[in-house]
Design a protein around this motif. Structure first.
Motif, short mmCIF file in Angstrom:
data_model
loop_
_atom_site.label_atom_id
_atom_site.label_comp_id
_atom_site.label_asym_id
_atom_site.label_seq_id
_atom_site.Cartn_x
_atom_site.Cartn_y
_atom_site.Cartn_z
N TYR A 24 0.84 -1.21 0.00
CA TYR A 24 0.00 0.00 0.00
C TYR A 24 0.87 1.26 0.00
O TYR A 24 0.66 2.19 -0.80
N TYR A 74 -6.01 3.86 9.49
CA TYR A 74 -7.11 2.90 9.42
C TYR A 74 -8.47 3.60 9.43
O TYR A 74 -9.42 3.11 8.84
N LEU A 77 -9.30 4.41 5.82
CA LEU A 77 -9.19 3.36 4.79
C LEU A 77 -10.54 2.98 4.19
O LEU A 77 -10.63 2.67 3.00
N LEU A 160 -5.95 -2.53 2.84
CA LEU A 160 -4.61 -2.10 2.41
C LEU A 160 -4.25 -2.74 1.08
O LEU A 160 -3.68 -2.09 0.19
N GLY A 163 -6.14 -0.99 -1.62
CA GLY A 163 -5.53 0.31 -1.88
C GLY A 163 -4.30 0.17 -2.76
O GLY A 163 -4.07 0.99 -3.67
#
Length: 815
Positions: A24, A74, A77, A160, A163
């Motif tokens: 990520y 987080y 996210l 992650l 992403g």
């Protein structure tokens, strides 16, 4: 047919939360050709069964910075990726059942303030207000961290990974890395095999080992040491409890337990003192989302205490008894960074049950390091180069891992020593020291005398946050060195021989000092990075026209040697670790010269052997080399003796010292003396992110040299002025003790924290070192303020100085 590429900029091995975070963050930095390979399914190793606690306070400011970054990352996210991460800031409460634990918690709360983490010390009644279900029996106090939280570990990892994919990263499951190909000190790529039996090779500029509990094995493929061992980790999940609403995370470390409310159920987890290592014969190839066999007998004592602490647990049914493996390292800190053995193989593994709270920050820090080629800030706590080669020994890891899991919730006393896997590295004087009452500590595997017990006194630590049982022993050793003469073993310090026709030119490039000196001259110096930060703090002794001896702290020998190797370039030099070849005894104190004159015909006068020079001597019936330097601020010599003559040297010196009242001394004495003298401790007072001028070490840097690493940064700082200054503090109250990380308060405001602390037995109070911001201010301005140190929530007035408070003109070392 496989769609895997044949070439990548980086291959990441392992699809747990750590590997996903690295992918990520690299793609976030704009990296293309990022490939992550997972042997089974994403999260199927440890991540999927993690408890998902997201705490923000760690044991140092940079580790706290990384944990805070994780928590903030987080929270955003879900919006970025559309995957629900379950992250909630529910807060956390830790409670103390003993006065010692209360002091630990209150000191950690003070540290949190210094690091900018919201925190509040709370009474038992306030604990009950925030956590109504707790039984307060024995609870002395608590600490409330409102921004702590919890999340869904698997979904954090999957978010992650998504992403990374959104920015062009390739994440492939069911592809196992079967080999790593090397050419000299570089890896060139990885061999793989997929679930259909198809094989292939990816050429890679870099490889990252994020293999979790497989990290040791993956490291071995590349000839890299990644010391970690899997342990069984237990928790239970209750049936749904009627009326149970969202609760903070609760930690009761004195009962080895943590509690997390999730969807109307309780999760109770344990970090028991005697853990169960797992996977001694390797992890089964089929391992995927596997659970280990239940061991109710092992967990029962934890559950019994828990049912008393949270009575509602006694009524709730157990829905799940879970046992899954997690990996632990020899010192309970994770492994991050560039492997010492290979120049393009990176490690992020061994997260000691804090992988979720660490993954975001660790991935960010490693990615920046990979991108820029230098650490973004000091990562010494977790840098994989701190690990010694022997620590990859499987028997050692098995024995040590029994202890490290439990240490997460054990009392984190100052000076606490590990109990397991001891006695592996011993100096030539080891048995002599034991015979005279030494109580050993351990660093980098070396057994070192930390203090000496009196006759009839128990030879063990009795830990406390107050004065420990050895306090007066060390004070007596301290006084011996200040007033008479003491001798201590320094054999564990790293000794690196730099030899070859370009040795002088090489050291002049890699170090800040001037090494164009006569044979026998000793240069105190630093190795700097391109920002003027301190990568190593060493002494360099010229042994001959073509050979030098670089002496380093025991714990950083490998890192310092690796730093030099990575900068050899075209210089014709050979760099060799010769640490074990010589024993070293330090003889220090006003009567050090008189002692040496009793055992050697050599001339130890200022004329022949001035401060900062070495000479070869006869010692007893043998030979030695004496270096006139000091880390305690007194007249003295370090005596280097080849290991075969070390026993004779000890016996000769010890016998000669008996008529003089010479005292054998330990490492605690050395630290209390050095802090009185304002000498810096590498890894605490000086690190890679501390500029050498702001550390007050400009005298050791010779900018008249045309070209050395960090020169431009030193000249730039001289031009722009200091932003911070390293100060020495002395408490005005002689009772409180300082360790490190206590907040520094200037004119009522927290401005920093202590980088190190100890008791100054000669100065009569605790002494600390710490950086204070000073942009645009003169030294006079900085010293004119009122300073206090926060000790466990109490502000204690402190005197402050830029010069050493003990012997500021260094007259005692040069008599």
């Amino acid at each position: 047919m496989s769609t895997l590429p044949t070439k990548a900029r980086v291959v990441i091995i392992g699809g747990g939360v750590i590997g996903c975070s690295v992918a990520y963050h690299l793609t976030k930095l704009g990296w293309k050709d990022v490939v992550l390979l997972e042997r089974k399914q994403l999260t199927s190793g440890t991540t999927w069964h993690a408890a998902g606690l997201i705490g923000q306070l760690r044991a140092s400011s940079n580790m706290t910075k990384l944990a805070r970054y994780s928590a903030e990352l987080y929270l955003g996210l879900e919006e970025e990726t559309g995957i629900a991460t379950g992250v909630r800031q529910v807060g956390s409460i830790s409670v103390a059942l003993t006065e010692e634990r209360k002091e630990e918690l209150y000191r950690s709360a003070a540290m949190a303030r210094a690091f900018g983490v919201p925190v509040e010390e709370i009474s038992p009644a306030e604990v009950k207000e925030r956590y109504e279900h707790i039984n307060l029996d024995g609870v002395k106090a608590g600490v409330w961290l409102p921004t702590d939280g919890q999340g869904d570990p698997a979904n954090i990892a999957l978010a992650l990974a998504k992403g990374a994919r959104q920015r062009g990263g390739l994440v492939r499951e069911r592809v196992k890395v079967t080999g790593i190909v090397k050419d000299g000190r570089r890896v060139t790529g990885v061999d793989w095999k997929d679930e259909n039996g198809e094989t292939g090779h990816i050429a890679a500029d870099m490889v990252v080992n994020c293999a979790g509990m497989w990290g040791h094995e993956v490291g071995r493929m590349a000839g890299v040491n990644v010391p970690l061992h899997a342990c069984e980790h237990f928790y239970i999940v209750t049936e749904a409890i009627a009326g149970l609403t969202q609760m903070p995370v609760l930690r009761v470390p004195d009962e080895c337990a943590y509690y997390k409310e999730d969807a109307g159920k309780f999760l109770l987890g344990a970090f028991e003192p005697n853990a169960k290592p797992w996977g001694m014969n390797g992890i089964p190839d089929s391992f995927e989302f596997d659970q280990l066999p239940e061991d109710f007998d092992h967990f029962e004592p934890i559950l019994e205490n828990a049912c008393n602490r949270l009575p509602m647990l006694a009524e709730a049914g157990v829905h799940t008894f879970f046992n899954g493996p997690e990996s632990f390292t020899p010192d309970d800190a994770y492994h991050l960074g560039l492997a010492p053995e290979v120049d393009n193989f990176w490690v992020a593994a061994g997260f000691n049950s804090i992988g979720i709270q660490s993954a975001g920050g660790a991935g960010m820090a490693l990615s920046e390091w990979m991108d820029k080629g230098e650490k973004p800030f000091d990562l010494g706590d977790v840098d994989v180069s701190r690990m010694q080669p022997f620590q990859g020994n499987k028997h050692y890891l098995f024995e040590r891992s029994k202890e490290t899991l439990g240490l997460l919730y054990a009392d984190h006393y100052p000076y606490r020593q590990k109990d397991t896997a001891r006695g592996i590295r011993r100096t030539p004087f080891h048995q002599y020291l034991l015979d005279h009452g030494a109580v050993m500590g351990e660093i980098a595997g070396w057994e070192r005398a930390n203090w000496y017990a009196n006759e009839g006194q128990e030879r063990e630590y009795q830990y406390s946050w107050k004065r420990q049982n050895w306090f007066e022993n060390s004070a007596a050793e301290h006084r011996a060195v200040r007033e008479n003469v003491g001798m201590y073993d320094m054999s564990s310090f790293g000794k690196i021989r730099v030899e070859g026709r370009d040795a002088e030119a090489f050291l002049n490039y890699v170090g800040g000092g001037d090494y164009s000196v006569p044979v026998g001259k000793i240069v105190y110096t630093q190795f700097l990075n391109n920002r003027g930060g301190i990568e190593a703090d060493v002494t360099v002794t010229r042994l001959s026209e073509t050979a030098y001896l670089v002496v380093t702290p025991a714990a950083t020998r490998l890192a310092d040697q690796t730093w030099m190797k990575r900068h050899i370039g075209d210089f014709n030099v050979v760099i060799t670790d010769v640490t074990a070849g010589e024993g070293v005894l330090a003889v220090m104190g006003p009567n050090a010269r008189a002692l040496l004159q009793k055992v050697s015909p050599a001339d130890f006068s200022n004329e022949v052997n001035p401060f900062g020079t070495a000479q070869e001597i006869e010692l007893g019936m043998g030979l030695a080399r004496v270096h006139r330097v000091t880390y305690v601020g007194e007249l003295g010599w370090e005596i280097y003796v080849s290991s075969d003559m070390a026993g004779h040297a000890f016996e000769t010196l010890y016998a000669a010292g008996q008529g003089m009242g010479m005292k054998l001394c330990g490492m605690h004495m050395m630290d209390s003396c050095r802090i009185e003298k304002g000498f810096r401790h590498f890894g605490h007072d000086i690190t890679c992110e501390d500029h050498v001028l702001e550390a007050g070490l400009g005298f050791a840097v010779k900018t008249a040299k045309p070209d050395f690493i960090g020169r431009d940064a030193v000249l730039a700082k001289k031009e722009s002025g200091l932003v911070n200054r390293l100060l020495q503090f002395k408490l005005q109250d002689s009772e409180p003790l300082l360790y490190h990380n206590e907040p520094v308060i200037r004119d009522g405001e927290i401005v920093g924290y202590l980088s190190s602390g100890n008791y100054g037995h000669t100065l009569g109070a605790a002494i600390g070192m710490g950086y204070v911001p000073c942009k645009g201010e003169s030294a006079v301005d900085v010293l004119a303020s009122n300073y206090e140190i926060d000790v466990m929530g109490t502000r204690v007035k402190a005197d402050v100085s830029l010069k050493p408070m003990y012997d500021p003109k260094a007259e005692r070392t040069k008599v």
